[in-house]
Design a protein around this motif. Structure first.
Motif, PDB file in Angstrom:
ATOM      1  N   ASP A   1      -5.529  -1.499  -5.425  1.00  0.00           N
ATOM      2  CA  ASP A   1      -4.899  -2.132  -3.870  1.00  0.00           C
ATOM      3  C   ASP A   1      -5.914  -2.938  -3.576  1.00  0.00           C
ATOM      4  O   ASP A   1      -6.839  -2.610  -2.800  1.00  0.00           O
TER       5      ASP A   1
ATOM      6  N   GLU B   1      -7.174   1.052  -1.352  1.00  0.00           N
ATOM      7  CA  GLU B   1      -7.304  -0.623  -0.098  1.00  0.00           C
ATOM      8  C   GLU B   1      -8.929  -0.679   0.590  1.00  0.00           C
ATOM      9  O   GLU B   1      -9.813  -1.138   0.054  1.00  0.00           O
TER      10      GLU B   1
ATOM     11  N   THR C   1       0.554  -1.094  -0.076  1.00  0.00           N
ATOM     12  CA  THR C   1      -0.018   0.053   0.122  1.00  0.00           C
ATOM     13  C   THR C   1       0.462   1.419   0.593  1.00  0.00           C
ATOM     14  O   THR C   1       0.762   2.252  -0.408  1.00  0.00           O
TER      15      THR C   1
HETATM   16 MG   LIG Z   1      -2.342  -2.588   1.917  1.00  0.00          MG
END
Ligand SMILES: [Mg+2]
Ligand SMILES: Nc1ncnc2c1ncn2[C@@H]1O[C@H](COP(=O)(O)OP(=O)(O)OP(=O)(O)O)[C@@H](O)[C@H]1O
Lengths: 500, 319
Positions: B162, B86, B46
């Motif tokens: 992500d 994410e 990330t």
């Molecule tokens: Mg991550």
């Protein structure tokens, strides 16, 4: 906002990109894009703020405080009567001064406010319907006599057409004569503004003996503070700054006692006198200085305490950061959004307030003053929005951000004054001395709350004196500098802080 | 399309302890790649992605998106990418379509264009019917879909995702896989991080493995497998009365057959090792047709693909 229309249709790629130059970003392109981004963020925030229930609650608070403040102040200004210090005092005594048996003669004495005679004043006696009855001029000892006046009511005046004082002349009657002839002291009381503070809350008592000569050394006792011990050389006794009340008192001289009374209708404690509420401009200034200065920071805290933290917590900031806009511009857009969202209703409500003031005092505040007031108030709002946005950027939780905002508001609104007091004490300035005021005013420039008050005083058409110890441009400079520094700080902190 | 040079990110450090989240990584993602970025939790995926999308500033090193340096020309670089975070966050009080229009505005679309685009994108991610619903009523899967739409507003050249399929049900995973494939067919380079190794194996032509901030390997899955000794093979087992030297020699001449080995006594028969890249079904068809009349039959068909999970474990454990 529709930046540049696509001129050429690219069939495959729909994005109407600003054509990338191989060399990379130019300043102008970046500037244009950031500006566009700022406006987009601001617009979305403005709409969200204006629709939010929170804004409604804040505005209800604002309306209640500010409009009711303006309403009451304007009402007071409408009732306000400003006393003029008298140029001289005119005393009238109805007595029997000729050989007949009637007290139908009038002795007129003209004195200054110390009781000293003033001569050569023309006294006119009018019928109540306004027609002239007789005219006399006082001699060098300030006296004149109207003989054998027809039994009727009159008004007297002096100095030609200027009527300074009305006093109905008592109708002459037999009983009256007998009462008067038994008197050994002639006492007359006048309520006037003797100390020239524009409030008629002082009393002058002139005491004459039975031969109508001034009586020095007569004692006055009753509901007074006893500013003076006894009548002066001219037979005059004075008492200053009395509170609203009915006063009864005794005058004693050579064991002769006389009584009289005075009614004080206005005093220093009248709020309109305390606040000097004389007209619509004063009402606007005091409403701003007492209510707006207090409530605007609350509005700013309420609107912007979570502008940044909410984006961080919901992680929507991540989406925002991946858009073609710089980080500083995001902070700037957020700020402009909050400020505009506040400024619109604040301006509207303030103008309603101005309308109320105009209606109640039947006179409008000056247009320039209203405009200046709006500008200064919006900058003041901006400063607190920025402070709160900075806390929202720095604080780990939204609760902390609110606490920090309320603390800084309390700090400027209350503690700053105490700190100024303390510093004055430390440097050894005497309370309320010139040095004390000079230092206090200088220090106040570091508080947006205090500076706001200065600016309102400076631009007010009625109270435009520069506070001592500072120059007239200092408050404006302080405001501008404070705004610029906070604006830059809010952007830089947003750029530097981690978001996740 | 993405090139990094010694890209590094250190978190914190001013007062507290610092975390070296990304450590001097060099990566290269080519045009039309579907690049899988793999690594255990906390590996730095990330963080890397956030640097690509300028959410974070690199501590040192550089990254280029389509030839534009992300620190020198961030605005142009950002116009080239679409990013799906994410944990996508939205303005929950907005309708889904309004949120997309808001993002469209940043790219200079006209009002009408934004409107059409938002509608198209909602259809694209299969959410046409929810266009006018407030985002606060959305489920996790719906948010993921909206996030993909949000990433697509500028019709990006590179799509950076992500964990796009994290927390989705099997149907959702399937449809995301199909959407990603479709987008890639339309010339969009894909960079995705994921923990769903079977999906990565199906989707990605290239993977990069990161652990503790360091890139351990970047290559195609097959090449990586070979490097770490996880072989892929395809084999057929034949048996039958008709087996003879002659028949075996004949089989060797069939295209695609690499080798013939004798099986153990217990297993009986012979194993045919097949050349790489041969369609096993076709070959089986040919063999069947030719061998049936010689009284030889195919008894078993085995195909062992390199196992990404095994590969992943092997590589990350080794570091
Ligand atoms: Mg991550
Ligand atoms: N804001 C932050 N401050 C300090 N350290 C952080 C921060 N964000 C991440 N880290 C640390 O950096 C390292 C990499 O984190 P990152 O989120 O990039 O991992 P990841 O590979 O995406 O993991 P996951 O698969 O769990 O999403 C971790 O050790 C993490 O603890």
């Amino acid at each position: 906002m529709e930046a540049e229309k696509k001129s050429e249709e690219t069939p495959e790629k729909g994005a109407p990109a600003v054509k990338a130059k191989e060399s990379g970003e130019t300043f102008v392109e970046a500037f244009k894009q950031n500006l566009m981004g700022i406006l987009i963020i601001a617009r979305t925030d403005i709409i969200a703020h204006l629709k939010s229930p929170r804004m409604a609650i804040l505005m209800v608070i604002f309306i209640f405080t500010v409009l009711s403040g303006a309403y009451f102040f304007a009402g007071m200004a409408a009732d306000y009567t400003e006393a003029q210090p008298p140029e001289f005092l005119v005393w009238t005594y109805i007595v029997n001064l000729d050989d007949d048996t009637y007290p139908d003669d009038m002795l007129v004495i003209t004195t200054d406010t110390t009781g000293k005679s003033i001569g050569d004043v023309t006294i006119s006696l009018f019928h109540l319907n306004g027609t002239l009855y007789e005219k006399e001029t006082t001699d060098e000892v300030g006296r004149t006599i109207f003989y054998d006046i027809d039994p009727q009511s009159y008004l007297n005046s002096h100095k030609g057409d200027y009527v300074e004082m009305y006093r109905p002349v008592i109708t002459t009657e037999k009983q009256m004569y007998q009462f008067l002839s038994e008197m050994e002291l002639y006492v007359q009381t006048q309520v006037a503004d003797l100390d020239e503070d524009n409030v008629a809350d002082d009393v002058a008592i002139l005491v004459l003996n039975e031969r109508l000569e001034p009586v020095p050394g007569a004692t006055v006792s009753g509901g007074f503070d006893q500013d003076e011990e006894s009548t002066n050389a001219y037979g005059l006794y004075r008492e200053y700054n009395l509170l609203k009340d009915n006063y009864e008192y005794e005058i004693t001289w050579n064991e002769v006692v006389a009584v009289d009374e005075a009614e004080i209708l206005n005093d220093d404690m009248d709020i309109e006198n305390l606040l000097n509420l004389q007209g619509p401009d004063d009402v606007l200034m005091q409403t701003a200085g007492l209510f707006i200065v207090m409530i605007v920071p609350i509005m700013a805290i309420g609107i912007s305490f979570d502008t940044i933290s909410r984006e961080k917590i919901s992680k929507s900031v991540v989406f925002l950061l991946s858009r073609p806009i710089g980080k500083r511009s995001i902070a700037a857009g957020k700020f402009i959004g909050s400020l505009t969202a506040l400024a619109i209703p604040l301006t509207v409500i303030s103008l309603v307030g101005v309308g109320i003031i105009s209606m109640k005092t039947s006179e409008s505040p000056s247009g320039g003053f209203v405009a200046g007031f709006l500008v200064i108030t919006i900058v003041f709002t901006a400063i607190f929005v920025l402070l709160q946005q900075i806390f929202s950027t720095l604080a780990k939780t939204t609760g902390n951000a609110i606490m920090a905002g309320i603390s800084i508001w309390l700090f400027f609104y209350i503690f700053f004054g105490l700190i100024i007091l303390l510093i004055n004490q430390l440097v050894g300035n005497q309370f309320l001395s010139t040095e004390y005021y000079e230092l206090s005013n200088k220090l106040t420039l570091f508080s947006p709350t205090g500076t706001y008050g200065f600016l309102m005083v400076l631009i007010s058409p009625t109270a435009g004196d520069t506070p001592i110890g500072i120059t007239s441009w200092a408050p404006a400079l302080s405001f501008t500098l404070g705004f610029v520094i906070l604006f830059i700080l809010s952007m830089e902190l947003f750029r530097k802080r981690p978001y996740l | 399309m993405i090139v990094t040079n010694k890209l590094t990110k250190v978190y914190g450090g001013f007062f507290g302890s610092s975390v070296l989240a990304v450590d001097n990584i060099d990566l290269e993602v080519d045009r039309k790649d579907i690049f899988g970025f793999l690594g255990p939790n906390g590996a730095g995926k990330t963080t890397t992605i956030h640097m690509f999308t300028t959410v974070l500033e690199p501590t040192s090193g550089t990254a280029e998106i389509c030839g534009y340096d992300i620190t020198k020309s961030p605005l142009i670089a950002k116009r080239k990418i679409g990013f799906m975070p994410e944990m996508p966050g939205f303005y929950d009080w907005l309708k889904a379509e309004d949120q997309l229009k808001f993002y469209c505005d940043f790219y200079g679309y006209s009002r009408q264009e934004s409107k059409t685009r938002a509608k198209e994108l909602m259809e694209l991610v299969g959410m046409g019917e929810f266009r006018n619903r407030k985002i606060k009523t959305f489920s996790h899967g719906m948010r993921k879909r909206l996030a993909l739409a949000s990433a697509m507003v500028n019709d990006p050249e590179i799509l950076i995702l992500d964990e796009p399929m994290g927390g989705l049900d099997p149907m959702g995973v399937h449809s995301f896989r199909e959407m990603i494939k479709e987008l890639n067919r339309n010339d969009i380079t894909i960079f995705l991080s994921s923990h769903l190794l079977p999906e990565v194996q199906q989707l990605c032509n290239k993977v990069g493995i990161i652990n503790r901030g360091k890139i351990l390997a970047v290559d195609t899955i097959d090449n990586l497998s070979r490097k770490v000794g996880l072989e892929s093979f395809t084999r057929l087992t034949i048996d039958g009365k008709g087996l003879s030297e002659k028949v075996l020699d004949f089989i060797k001449t069939i295209p695609g057959v690499a080798e013939i080995r004798v099986n153990s006594q217990r297993e009986r028969g012979y194993t045919i090792i097949v050349n790489e890249g041969i369609d096993i079904q076709d070959l089986a068809g040919v063999l069947n047709e030719k061998l049936v009349k010689r009284d030889v039959y195919l008894s078993r068909l085995e195909q062992a693909k390199p196992n990404l999970e095994e590969l992943f474990m092997k590589i990350t454990r080794g570091s």
